[in-house]
Design an enzyme around this catalytic site. Structure first.
Site, short mmCIF file in Angstrom:
data_model
loop_
_atom_site.label_atom_id
_atom_site.label_comp_id
_atom_site.label_asym_id
_atom_site.label_seq_id
_atom_site.Cartn_x
_atom_site.Cartn_y
_atom_site.Cartn_z
N GLY A 50 75.15 25.51 -20.78
CA GLY A 50 75.96 24.89 -19.74
C GLY A 50 75.75 25.63 -18.43
O GLY A 50 76.43 26.62 -18.13
N TYR A 52 75.42 23.89 -15.29
CA TYR A 52 76.16 23.15 -14.25
C TYR A 52 75.53 23.40 -12.89
O TYR A 52 74.38 23.04 -12.69
CB TYR A 52 77.64 23.57 -14.34
CG TYR A 52 78.58 22.87 -13.40
CD1 TYR A 52 78.61 21.46 -13.30
CD2 TYR A 52 79.48 23.59 -12.62
CE1 TYR A 52 79.49 20.83 -12.43
CE2 TYR A 52 80.37 22.97 -11.76
CZ TYR A 52 80.37 21.60 -11.67
OH TYR A 52 81.25 20.98 -10.82
N SER A 56 77.66 30.35 -12.59
CA SER A 56 78.04 31.33 -13.60
C SER A 56 76.86 32.24 -13.93
O SER A 56 77.04 33.43 -14.21
CB SER A 56 78.61 30.67 -14.85
OG SER A 56 77.70 29.73 -15.38
N ASP A 74 70.58 23.93 -20.22
CA ASP A 74 71.35 22.74 -19.86
C ASP A 74 70.51 21.50 -20.15
O ASP A 74 69.28 21.53 -20.08
CB ASP A 74 71.74 22.77 -18.38
CG ASP A 74 72.99 21.94 -18.11
OD1 ASP A 74 74.07 22.53 -17.84
OD2 ASP A 74 72.91 20.68 -18.18
N GLN A 95 71.61 20.97 -26.58
CA GLN A 95 72.11 21.98 -27.50
C GLN A 95 72.50 21.39 -28.86
O GLN A 95 72.87 22.13 -29.76
CB GLN A 95 73.29 22.74 -26.89
CG GLN A 95 74.53 21.90 -26.69
CD GLN A 95 75.75 22.70 -26.26
OE1 GLN A 95 76.50 22.28 -25.42
NE2 GLN A 95 75.97 23.87 -26.85
N ASP A 117 79.19 27.14 -23.15
CA ASP A 117 80.00 26.39 -22.19
C ASP A 117 79.25 25.10 -21.84
O ASP A 117 79.15 24.71 -20.70
CB ASP A 117 80.23 27.25 -20.93
CG ASP A 117 81.21 26.60 -19.95
OD1 ASP A 117 81.99 25.74 -20.38
OD2 ASP A 117 81.18 26.95 -18.76
N HIS A 120 80.59 20.70 -25.21
CA HIS A 120 81.86 20.87 -25.92
C HIS A 120 82.14 19.84 -27.02
O HIS A 120 83.26 19.78 -27.54
CB HIS A 120 83.07 20.88 -24.97
CG HIS A 120 82.92 21.80 -23.81
ND1 HIS A 120 82.52 23.11 -23.96
CD2 HIS A 120 83.11 21.60 -22.47
CE1 HIS A 120 82.49 23.68 -22.76
NE2 HIS A 120 82.81 22.78 -21.85
N GLU A 145 83.48 28.28 -25.79
CA GLU A 145 84.52 27.91 -24.81
C GLU A 145 84.98 26.47 -25.01
O GLU A 145 84.29 25.66 -25.62
CB GLU A 145 83.95 28.06 -23.40
CG GLU A 145 83.51 29.46 -23.14
CD GLU A 145 83.22 29.74 -21.68
OE1 GLU A 145 83.26 28.81 -20.86
OE2 GLU A 145 82.97 30.91 -21.38
N ASP A 146 86.14 26.20 -24.47
CA ASP A 146 86.71 24.84 -24.46
C ASP A 146 86.85 24.27 -25.88
O ASP A 146 86.58 23.10 -26.11
CB ASP A 146 85.87 23.91 -23.57
CG ASP A 146 86.01 24.29 -22.11
OD1 ASP A 146 86.84 23.70 -21.40
OD2 ASP A 146 85.31 25.24 -21.68
C1 LIG Z 1 81.38 22.96 -17.95
S1 LIG Z 1 79.76 22.73 -17.33
C2 LIG Z 1 79.14 24.38 -17.35
C3 LIG Z 1 79.84 25.24 -16.34
C4 LIG Z 1 79.12 26.54 -16.01
N1 LIG Z 1 78.88 27.35 -17.21
C5 LIG Z 1 80.00 27.31 -15.06
O1 LIG Z 1 80.71 28.22 -15.53
O2 LIG Z 1 79.99 27.04 -13.87
C6 LIG Z 1 78.99 21.98 -18.71
C7 LIG Z 1 77.48 21.81 -18.61
O3 LIG Z 1 77.00 21.48 -19.90
C8 LIG Z 1 75.91 20.62 -19.78
N2 LIG Z 1 75.71 19.87 -21.04
C9 LIG Z 1 76.37 18.77 -21.47
N3 LIG Z 1 75.87 18.36 -22.65
C10 LIG Z 1 74.88 19.23 -22.98
C11 LIG Z 1 73.98 19.32 -24.08
N4 LIG Z 1 74.02 18.42 -25.07
N5 LIG Z 1 73.08 20.33 -24.09
C12 LIG Z 1 73.04 21.24 -23.08
N6 LIG Z 1 73.86 21.19 -22.01
C13 LIG Z 1 74.78 20.21 -21.95
C14 LIG Z 1 76.26 19.73 -18.59
O4 LIG Z 1 75.09 19.16 -18.02
C15 LIG Z 1 77.00 20.70 -17.67
O5 LIG Z 1 76.12 21.24 -16.70
#
Ligand SMILES: C[S@@+](CC[C@H](N)C(=O)[O-])C[C@H]1O[C@@H](n2cnc3c(N)ncnc32)[C@H](O)[C@@H]1O
Length: 226
Positions: A50, A52, A56, A74, A95, A117, A120, A145-146
Site C-alpha cells: 500500500g 498510495y 509513508s 502497490d 497482494q 496497509d 485490506h 493494518e485496518d
Molecule cells: C490506505 S492506502 C496506503 C496508504 C499508505 N501506506 C500511507 O500510509 O500513506 C492503500 C493502498 O493499497 C493499494 N492496494 C489496493 N488493493 C491492492 C492490492 N490488491 N495489492 C496491492 N496494493 C493494493 C491501493 O492502490 C492504495 O494505494
C-alpha cells in the site's frame, strides 16, 4: 512519565509532513514506535504493502535511516513514479496474487519489517500473510493494518465469520500455546516455533517473530520449607 506520543518521532514527522501525502490512523503512531523503534538506524529491510501517494515510504526512510532498504508494493501503476525516490524501491502487483508474492520475496530476500496497509480485503490480508510471513527473519515484525475490515461486509468480513483475518489471528493465539496442548487438534507448528508474541490493537495486529524453543520452568533462591 511523558506520554509516548510527545516523544514519538514518527508522529512528529507525520504532523509536520511537507513531503508526499501520508494516510494513516493517528493512533497507529504509538503502536509503530513501540514495535519499530529497535530497528532504527540498522541495516533492515522493510516492505510496505500500500504505497498510495508515496508519503509513508518517505516517512519510513527518514525514521529508519540511510542503512534501511525500503520497499513499497502497490497494485496501482501510478505508484511507479516513486521508484526514483532516493533509497526506495517500488514494485507494482496484486497482494492477493500468491505467484506475484512468491516472486517478490525471492527478489527481496529475508525481511525484517512488514506493514500490510494495502487493500485490506480478507483475501489480500490472508494471501500476503501466508506467503510473506515465513520470509520475515527471526527478530522481525509483521504488522497488519485496518483489521477492522474483518468486521465489514464490504471487505469480506463479518463478526466471527469464518475466513476473516481476525478469526485467523484469534486461532493463531492458540498456536502460541501449543507447547502445552493436551488435545491432538493443537500441535506445535512452524508458526509456534517462529512467533514470540502477538499484539492486538484497535485496527491492527502485530506479530513479533523469533526462534522459539519449548518453554521450561526453573527455580532460583532459597526455599522457605522443604
Ligand atoms: C490506505 S492506502 C496506503 C496508504 C499508505 N501506506 C500511507 O500510509 O500513506 C492503500 C493502498 O493499497 C493499494 N492496494 C489496493 N488493493 C491492492 C492490492 N490488491 N495489492 C496491492 N496494493 C493494493 C491501493 O492502490 C492504495 O494505494
Amino acid at each position: 512519565v511523558p506520554s509516548l506520543s510527545r516523544r514519538n518521532p514518527l508522529e512528529r514527522y507525520f504532523r509536520t509532513n511537507r513531503g508526499r501525502q501520508i494516510y494513516k490512523w493517528t493512533h497507529y503512531f504509538e503502536v509503530y514506535h513501540r514495535h519499530l523503534a529497535r530497528y532504527r538506524h540498522k541495516s533492515i529491510t522493510l516492505v510496505e504493502f500500500g504505497v498510495y501517494q508515496g508519503g509513508s515510504l518517505q516517512m519510513w526512510r527518514r525514521y529508519f535511516g540511510r542503512r534501511a532498504r525500503i520497499w513499497g508494493v502497490d497494485i496501482n501503476p501510478d505508484c511507479k513514479q516513486f521508484i526514483d525516490d532516493p533509497g526506495i524501491c517500488v514494485r507494482i502487483g496484486d497482494q492477493e496474487d500468491r505467484d506475484f508474492l512468491r516472486a517478490l520475496i525471492t527478489e527481496i530476500g529475508p525481511i525484517d519489517v512488514v506493514i500490510d496497509d494495502g487493500g485490506h480485503t480478507m483475501a489480500q490480508q490472508l494471501a500476503t500473510f501466508d506467503v510473506v510471513y515465513p520470509a520475515v527473519r527471526p527478530g522481525g515484525v509483521y504488522l497488519v493494518e485496518d483489521v477492522q475490515s474483518s468486521y465489514s461486509e464490504q471487505y469480506g468480513g463479518g463478526l466471527r465469520k469464518r475466513g476473516t483475518f481476525m478469526e485467523r489471528a484469534k486461532r493463531l493465539t492458540d498456536q502460541l500455546n501449543a507447547w502445552h496442548a493436551q488435545d491432538d487438534r493443537l500441535r506445535v507448528t512452524r508458526f509456534t516455533r517462529t512467533t514470540r508474541s502477538m499484539h492486538f490493537y484497535d485496527g491492527m495486529v502485530v506479530f513479533e517473530k523469533d526462534r522459539v524453543r519449548r518453554p521450561r520452568t526453573a527455580k532460583t533462591g532459597t526455599p522457605s520449607w522443604s
